[in-house]
Write a protein that holds these residues in place. Structure first.
Motif, PDB file in Angstrom:
ATOM      1  N   ARG A  18       0.813  -1.222   0.000  1.00 10.53           N
ATOM      2  CA  ARG A  18       0.000   0.000   0.000  1.00 10.53           C
ATOM      3  C   ARG A  18       0.846   1.271   0.000  1.00 10.53           C
ATOM      4  O   ARG A  18       0.311   2.357   0.193  1.00 10.53           O
ATOM      5  N   SER A  19       2.144   1.153  -0.212  1.00  8.49           N
ATOM      6  CA  SER A  19       3.013   2.333  -0.151  1.00  8.49           C
ATOM      7  C   SER A  19       3.997   2.319  -1.319  1.00  8.49           C
ATOM      8  O   SER A  19       4.443   1.249  -1.748  1.00  8.49           O
ATOM      9  N   PRO A  77       0.085   2.251   7.028  1.00 15.18           N
ATOM     10  CA  PRO A  77      -0.250   3.078   5.854  1.00 15.18           C
ATOM     11  C   PRO A  77       0.851   4.087   5.559  1.00 15.18           C
ATOM     12  O   PRO A  77       1.616   4.483   6.457  1.00 15.18           O
TER      13      PRO A  77
END
Length: 414
Positions: free
Chosen positions: A381-382, A408
């Motif tokens: 997610r990064s 996150p």
């Protein structure tokens, strides 16, 4: 000059002086005593007395290092804390010498850290001059040339003989990659003692001869069992405290993972000209800032990192982009690399033989070495990639990487 080279020089000198370039080589007539052959026909007198001198001199040269090492080491009686104090006080000494370090870390060779890999695997040969802690020069020698580092206050100058380029780095380097100067015995011993902490266990080791002089032995063991360092053995001059030999052992290892020693050293103030970079004809010169000279470290992202990882709290760091967790000999660093730089690091590690890691929220790689462990993880997610490296166990880094993979993407508000 080595003893073998000395033999050949003496032999060539002898032949040139006794034979000559144009004189034909012939045996003497019977009954005549000749200069070269040193004998009379029909007699058994010695042949070539000058060769005996040559060989005897060569034998003495060859035996000198062995004789020096064979001499008994004698040092005054010192307690461990007294010797430790003298070693720490030696930081301001002026000295010059030649040293070699031998490391066997076994970490994967990453192109982004190409300047570091040779220091951690193999022998590093160094010429060293120090006038003060902030006024020194260390030449890292190789078969193809040398890389010289000059420290002049807060400024650093680096000479690359291959590129024939002198680079001036103006300003304090708050973050940089390891360099040969970090491995010279005096610098490494001071760092180990400082990082071991006040509760480290210390003791006295039997003396030995190092660099032709008697050295007092000192053993230091970090108090924290989580450290990958089992102990460090240091031999130093009992009078000046200058460290001469350092051996660092990993847990469960009989041989040191890192050894660095002076082969020749003396206490004197180096000539100022030696500490000043000298440019020859046809060489280049450029200037840069510490941030631009940091190499791959200038591609760090301003990621907001957790207050603790794997049970270790985050410590203050002079660089916002680097998180330091733990303390002293039990610590690891977290570096956040941007996009393509981070992905390339991960791929390079896998290509170099690192083991693949799989998390529910990301993938990565891990490499274990006797003293240092390394983990690289890329969260799904990064866009960033985290590199974790330090003097803690592989399990500790993998646990911390799992937390980073799941977090996150969030940058620091400036």
């Amino acid at each position: 000059m080595t003893p073998v080279e000395a033999v050949w020089v003496l032999a060539v000198y002898y032949n040139v002086r006794t034979v000559g370039r144009d004189a034909p080589l012939s045996l003497p007539e019977c009954g005549r005593l000749t200069y070269r052959y040193g004998m009379i026909c029909g007699h058994s007198s010695p042949i070539g007395w000058r060769w005996i001198v040559v060989l005897a001199g060569a034998a003495v040269l060859c035996c000198l290092p062995l004789l020096a090492r064979a001499l008994p080491a004698s040092v005054p009686g010192l307690t461990a804390r007294q010797l430790e104090s003298r070693i720490l006080s030696s930081q301001r000494l002026a000295f010059s010498g030649y040293a070699e370090s031998d490391a066997n870390f076994g970490l994967p060779a990453l192109p982004a850290f190409a300047s570091v890999t040779p220091l951690l695997d193999g022998v590093t040969r160094m010429r060293i001059w120090q006038a003060a802690p902030d006024q020194w020069r260390v030449d890292a020698l190789s078969d193809t040339g040398e890389n010289d580092t000059y420290q002049d206050g807060v400024n650093t100058f680096v000479w690359d003989s291959g590129e024939q380029l002198l680079t001036g780095v103006y300003g304090q380097q708050t973050v940089r990659l390891p360099r040969a100067a970090d491995l010279q015995p005096a610098a490494l011993a001071i760092r180990i003692i400082s990082e071991a902490g006040a509760f480290a266990k210390v003791g006295i080791l039997p003396p030995q001869r190092v660099a032709g002089q008697s050295a007092a032995g000192f053993e230091i063991t970090p108090a924290a069992p989580q450290s990958t360092i089992a102990r460090a053995d240091i031999w130093a001059s009992p009078t000046s405290g200058l460290p001469l030999l350092v051996e660092v052992f990993a847990r469960g290892a009989a041989q040191p993972a890192l050894e660095t020693r002076f082969l020749q050293v003396g206490l004197w103030i180096p000539d100022p000209n030696v500490l000043t970079p000298q440019r020859g004809p046809g060489t280049g010169f450029t200037t840069t800032t510490p941030s631009d000279f940091a190499g791959v470290l200038k591609n760090l992202d301003d990621e907001l990192l957790p207050a603790s990882l794997a049970g270790l709290g985050r410590q203050p760091s002079p660089v916002l982009q680097i998180g330091v967790y733990g303390d002293r000999a039990v610590a690891f660093a977290v570096l956040t690399f941007r996009r393509d730089t981070g992905r390339q690091l991960l791929q390079d590690a896998l290509d170099a033989g690192a083991a693949r890691l799989a998390y529910r929220a990301g993938d990565g790689a891990v490499a274990s070495a006797p003293l240092v462990n390394l983990v690289i993880v890329h969260p799904y997610r990064s866009p960033d990639t985290f590199l974790l490296v330090g003097l803690v166990s592989r399990a500790t880094l993998e646990q911390a990487a799992g937390v980073l993979a799941a977090k996150p993407d969030q940058d620091v508000d400036r």
